[in-house]
Design a protein around this motif. Structure first.
Motif, mmCIF file in Angstrom:
data_model
loop_
_atom_site.group_PDB
_atom_site.id
_atom_site.type_symbol
_atom_site.label_atom_id
_atom_site.label_comp_id
_atom_site.label_asym_id
_atom_site.label_seq_id
_atom_site.Cartn_x
_atom_site.Cartn_y
_atom_site.Cartn_z
ATOM 1 N N ASP A 103 9.052 -47.936 3.298
ATOM 2 C CA ASP A 103 9.440 -47.063 2.193
ATOM 3 C C ASP A 103 9.849 -45.670 2.660
ATOM 4 O O ASP A 103 10.090 -44.785 1.843
ATOM 5 N N ALA A 104 9.935 -45.456 3.977
ATOM 6 C CA ALA A 104 10.303 -44.137 4.498
ATOM 7 C C ALA A 104 11.760 -43.820 4.172
ATOM 8 O O ALA A 104 12.613 -44.711 4.104
ATOM 9 N N VAL A 105 12.033 -42.531 3.976
ATOM 10 C CA VAL A 105 13.393 -42.082 3.677
ATOM 11 C C VAL A 105 13.856 -41.160 4.802
ATOM 12 O O VAL A 105 13.068 -40.625 5.574
ATOM 13 N N ASP A 106 15.172 -40.980 4.885
ATOM 14 C CA ASP A 106 15.762 -40.157 5.941
ATOM 15 C C ASP A 106 15.759 -38.687 5.542
ATOM 16 O O ASP A 106 15.945 -38.338 4.377
ATOM 17 N N GLY A 107 15.566 -37.828 6.536
ATOM 18 C CA GLY A 107 15.624 -36.392 6.324
ATOM 19 C C GLY A 107 16.085 -35.695 7.588
ATOM 20 O O GLY A 107 16.153 -36.302 8.663
ATOM 21 N N VAL A 108 16.410 -34.419 7.475
ATOM 22 C CA VAL A 108 16.800 -33.606 8.626
ATOM 23 C C VAL A 108 15.953 -32.347 8.623
ATOM 24 O O VAL A 108 15.727 -31.730 7.580
ATOM 25 N N VAL A 109 15.448 -31.957 9.795
ATOM 26 C CA VAL A 109 14.598 -30.768 9.922
ATOM 27 C C VAL A 109 15.494 -29.533 9.935
ATOM 28 O O VAL A 109 16.377 -29.406 10.784
ATOM 29 N N ILE A 110 15.256 -28.606 8.995
ATOM 30 C CA ILE A 110 16.095 -27.409 8.922
ATOM 31 C C ILE A 110 15.388 -26.150 9.413
ATOM 32 O O ILE A 110 16.052 -25.166 9.745
ATOM 33 N N THR A 111 14.062 -26.160 9.475
ATOM 34 C CA THR A 111 13.343 -25.058 10.121
ATOM 35 C C THR A 111 11.914 -25.501 10.401
ATOM 36 O O THR A 111 11.413 -26.449 9.795
ATOM 37 N N VAL A 112 11.282 -24.805 11.349
ATOM 38 C CA VAL A 112 9.909 -25.113 11.763
ATOM 39 C C VAL A 112 9.108 -23.818 11.727
ATOM 40 O O VAL A 112 9.559 -22.789 12.231
ATOM 41 N N ASP A 113 7.920 -23.884 11.136
ATOM 42 C CA ASP A 113 7.079 -22.689 11.041
ATOM 43 C C ASP A 113 5.616 -23.070 11.141
ATOM 44 O O ASP A 113 5.054 -23.653 10.217
ATOM 45 N N ARG A 114 4.991 -22.782 12.296
ATOM 46 C CA ARG A 114 3.556 -22.956 12.500
ATOM 47 C C ARG A 114 3.050 -24.346 12.096
ATOM 48 O O ARG A 114 2.104 -24.484 11.328
#
Length: 333
Positions: A32-43
């Motif tokens: 059931d996982a969906v696709d995504g894209v990482v747009i920023t990383v914070d802590r």
């Protein structure tokens, strides 16, 4: 009585077993996982774009120490609605097509991935205020060639200085370029970015945030100023941020990644043989080089020297390549 404990000792009696679930070799399939894209990383928290929704997520424990960076294509489960307080889980990181790496220093053995899955590195440099630093430009070009990304030289503040002086240095390498000026037209830059995933890289104060705000009007990136004494800019972007560009007519606008301003760019991970592979015309001239030849200026019997002497290679292009080779070590300043 033999033995360690007497019968009346408490340790003699069998301790109750903990009620834990038995281990299993079966792993969840995450169908059931969906696709995504990482747009920023914070802590340790990751902001994703999932089906046009902005989703907060954390990394699932099975991923262990596997790093997740801006640009990663991931599989996500949990609450992907994007509502306040919702939190999803990244359960899988898809294979990366490119990775832009750097080391903190030239003797640092630890590589750090800055951005993944980008296909163009935009080296942003001001023509004045602050003065251009060709050493860092060279290093950024080396990083682009090493990672398999196409380089693009973006010269800003053309209202303050003539771009021709700097462009003469890079023409022989065949690096494409665009020139911008304060309040000027950026349609040429926008066309060069259309349909691509581009990383903006450069010193603080060169105008990256100004360009981002012009390209993505609602980005609202903070704009810094250059110190009149040191000639260096103040860091305004503190973390990499990936933004979707507006569509250009019927074509996809693409993505840009705004990165924090840098003052050093270690290249300890780059091998000379990998670098020359980005220049097929020069690479074919090195087939008869002695084993272990780095193709540098002082290498004996290097095929590049023979090709220049025989008129089979452009001396300016060979010199420019060797300048990039030397840029793998030494200071950026």
């Amino acid at each position: 009585m033999s033995g360690r404990y007497y019968e009346e000792d408490q340790e003699h009696y069998e301790r109750p077993r903990r009620h834990t679930r038995p281990r299993t070799k079966d792993r969840p399939t995450y169908d059931d996982a969906v696709d995504g894209v990482v747009i920023t990383v914070d802590r340790g928290r990751f902001t994703l774009e999932v089906d046009d929704a902005v989703v907060m997520a954390m990394k699932a424990r099975p991923l262990g120490r596997k790093g997740v960076v801006v640009g990663d294509r991931v599989r996500v489960v949990g609450d992907t609605s994007g509502r306040d307080g919702s939190l999803a889980r990244i359960v899988e990181v898809n294979e990366r097509t490119t990775t832009l790496r750097r080391t903190a220093d030239d003797d640092d053995p630890i590589e750090r991935v800055i951005v993944s899955n980008a296909d163009q590195l935009v080296v942003v440099t001001a023509l004045a205020d602050p003065e251009p630093r060709p050493r860092l430009i060279d290093r950024a070009l080396v990083a682009a060639y090493d990672s398999g990304m196409d380089p693009l030289l973006c010269l800003t503040k053309a209202d303050l200085a003539d771009p021709e002086t700097l462009l003469e240095t890079y023409r022989s390498l065949g690096v494409p370029w665009v020139v911008t000026r304060k309040g000027g037209d950026i349609s040429e830059l926008r066309a060069a970015l259309a349909g691509r995933t581009s990383v903006l890289l450069g010193h603080s104060g060169v105008g990256k945030s100004t360009l981002v705000n012009a390209l993505v009007p609602d980005a609202d990136r903070e704009i810094g100023h250059v110190n009149a004494v040191t000639g260096r800019g103040r860091h305004t972007s503190t973390s990499a941020l990936m933004l979707r560009l507006p569509a250009l007519g019927s074509a996809d606008g693409g993505w840009i990644v705004d990165t924090p301003g840098i003052r050093s760019f270690g290249l300890a991970h780059v091998e000379p043989q990998h670098l020359i592979g980005a220049f097929p015309d020069l690479d074919q001239l090195t087939t008869d080089c002695p084993r272990g030849c780095t193709h540098g200026q002082d290498e004996p019997e290097c095929g590049l020297d023979e090709a220049v002497a025989e008129g089979r290679a452009d001396p300016a292009r060979v010199e420019s390549f060797r300048r990039l080779l030397e840029a793998r070590s030494g200071t950026d300043y």
